[in-house]
Scaffold this active site. Structure first.
Site, mmCIF file in Angstrom:
data_model
loop_
_atom_site.group_PDB
_atom_site.id
_atom_site.type_symbol
_atom_site.label_atom_id
_atom_site.label_comp_id
_atom_site.label_asym_id
_atom_site.label_seq_id
_atom_site.Cartn_x
_atom_site.Cartn_y
_atom_site.Cartn_z
ATOM 1 N NE ARG A 1 -2.689 -1.386 3.224
ATOM 2 C CZ ARG A 1 -2.610 -2.652 3.645
ATOM 3 N NH1 ARG A 1 -3.024 -3.642 2.885
ATOM 4 N NH2 ARG A 1 -2.114 -2.931 4.842
ATOM 5 C CD GLU B 1 0.207 -10.578 15.407
ATOM 6 O OE1 GLU B 1 -0.042 -9.917 14.376
ATOM 7 O OE2 GLU B 1 -0.656 -10.969 16.205
HETATM 8 P P1 AMP Z 1 4.058 -2.343 11.585
HETATM 9 O O1 AMP Z 1 5.278 -3.001 11.030
HETATM 10 O O2 AMP Z 1 3.529 -2.996 12.808
HETATM 11 O O3 AMP Z 1 4.276 -0.853 11.787
HETATM 12 O O4 AMP Z 1 2.900 -2.520 10.510
HETATM 13 C C1 AMP Z 1 2.834 -1.673 9.425
HETATM 14 C C2 AMP Z 1 2.381 -2.386 8.193
HETATM 15 O O5 AMP Z 1 1.298 -3.257 8.431
HETATM 16 C C3 AMP Z 1 1.912 -1.373 7.167
HETATM 17 O O6 AMP Z 1 2.423 -1.745 5.901
HETATM 18 C C4 AMP Z 1 0.407 -1.444 7.217
HETATM 19 O O7 AMP Z 1 -0.129 -1.356 5.930
HETATM 20 C C5 AMP Z 1 0.078 -2.768 7.890
HETATM 21 N N1 AMP Z 1 -0.862 -2.627 9.006
HETATM 22 C C6 AMP Z 1 -0.579 -2.840 10.316
HETATM 23 N N2 AMP Z 1 -1.640 -2.666 11.102
HETATM 24 C C7 AMP Z 1 -2.658 -2.322 10.271
HETATM 25 C C8 AMP Z 1 -4.056 -1.987 10.490
HETATM 26 N N3 AMP Z 1 -4.618 -1.987 11.704
HETATM 27 N N4 AMP Z 1 -4.783 -1.679 9.407
HETATM 28 C C9 AMP Z 1 -4.225 -1.680 8.161
HETATM 29 N N5 AMP Z 1 -2.948 -1.983 7.902
HETATM 30 C C10 AMP Z 1 -2.156 -2.301 8.949
#
Ligand code: AMP
Length: 179
Positions: free
Chosen positions: A61, A98
Site C-alpha cells: 500500500r 507477529e
Molecule cells: P508495523 O510493522 O507494525 O508498523 O505494521 C505496518 C504495516 O502493516 C503497514 O504496511 C500497514 O499497511 C500494515 N498494518 C498494520 N496494522 C494495520 C491496520 N490496523 N490496518 C491496516 N494496515 C495495517
C-alpha cells in the site's frame, strides 16, 4: 477539506485479516478525488523544500501514493518489495513479524549515498516494517532519510519505537488503534 474530514473517510474493518484486528482501510480515501488531491497536496507541501531525490514506497500500500508524490517533488520512485519479487540483484533485511520472520528487498543499485530519500508507507503500526525499510536504505549508504506515513495508529507507539533508532517520523493523521 480538512484532516478531520479525511479521517472520517477512513473505513475501519473489524476482525480483518483476523479476529481482534481493526483494519484501517484506505481504499475509501483514495477513491474520492477530493481526498486523494488533499493528501497529495499536503504531502507535497511537507516535503517540497527538502531536496528529495527518491521516494521509496513499501509494498504494497506504500505504492499507492509514493509515485504521485515523487512526480510532484521532481523525484524518482523506488520500490521496496517482499522477498523474491524484484528481478535484479537485491540486498535485504529480515525482521520479526507477529508470526516468524519477514524479508524485504531493494535493488542494490536503486539508491546512492548522495540521494535524499523519503520512505513512505500507508500505516505506521508498531514501526517494525518501517525500521526494516530504513535499515535497507541505510545499507545503500544513504545518509539523509525522511520517513512518512498517511496514518499513525495511536497507542502502538510506532513513532517512539522509531525514535529510539534515531528515526523521526511524520504522519498525515493519527487514528486510535481501536477507533
Ligand atoms: P508495523 O510493522 O507494525 O508498523 O505494521 C505496518 C504495516 O502493516 C503497514 O504496511 C500497514 O499497511 C500494515 N498494518 C498494520 N496494522 C494495520 C491496520 N490496523 N490496518 C491496516 N494496515 C495495517
Amino acid at each position: 477539506m480538512t484532516i478531520e474530514q479525511l479521517k472520517q473517510d477512513v473505513r475501519n474493518v473489524p476482525d480483518f485479516p483476523k479476529k481482534g484486528i481493526q483494519f484501517k482501510d484506505i481504499t475509501t480515501i483514495i477513491d474520492k478525488p477530493e481526498d486523494l488531491r488533499f493528501m497529495i497536496d499536503r504531502l507535497t507541501e511537507m516535503y517540497r523544500d527538502k531536496g528529495i531525490t527518491k521516494v521509496v514506497g513499501i509494498e504494497s500500500r506504500g505504492f499507492i501514493m509514493a509515485p504521485a508524490l515523487a512526480v510532484n517533488l521532481g523525484a524518482g520512485f523506488v520500490p521496496i518489495r517482499k522477498h523474491g519479487k524484484l528481478p535484479y540483484e537485491t540486498i535485504e533485511v529480515s525482521y520479526e513479524k507477529e508470526y516468524g520472520l519477514d524479508t524485504i528487498q531493494i535493488h542494490k543499485d536503486a539508491l546512492s549515498p548522495d540521494d535524499i530519500v523519503l520512505i513512505h508507507d500507508d500505516i505506521l503500526a508498531t514501526g517494525g516494517s518501517m525500521l526494516a525499510a530504513v535499515e535497507l536504505v541505510r545499507k545503500l549508504g544513504v545518509k539523509h532519510i525522511y520517513v512518512n506515513c498517511l496514518i499513525e495508529l495511536i497507542g502502538l507507539n510506532g513513532q517512539q519505537f522509531l525514535a529510539k533508532h534515531g528515526i523521526e517520523t511524520e504522519c498525515l493523521m493519527g487514528i486510535e488503534v481501536d477507533e
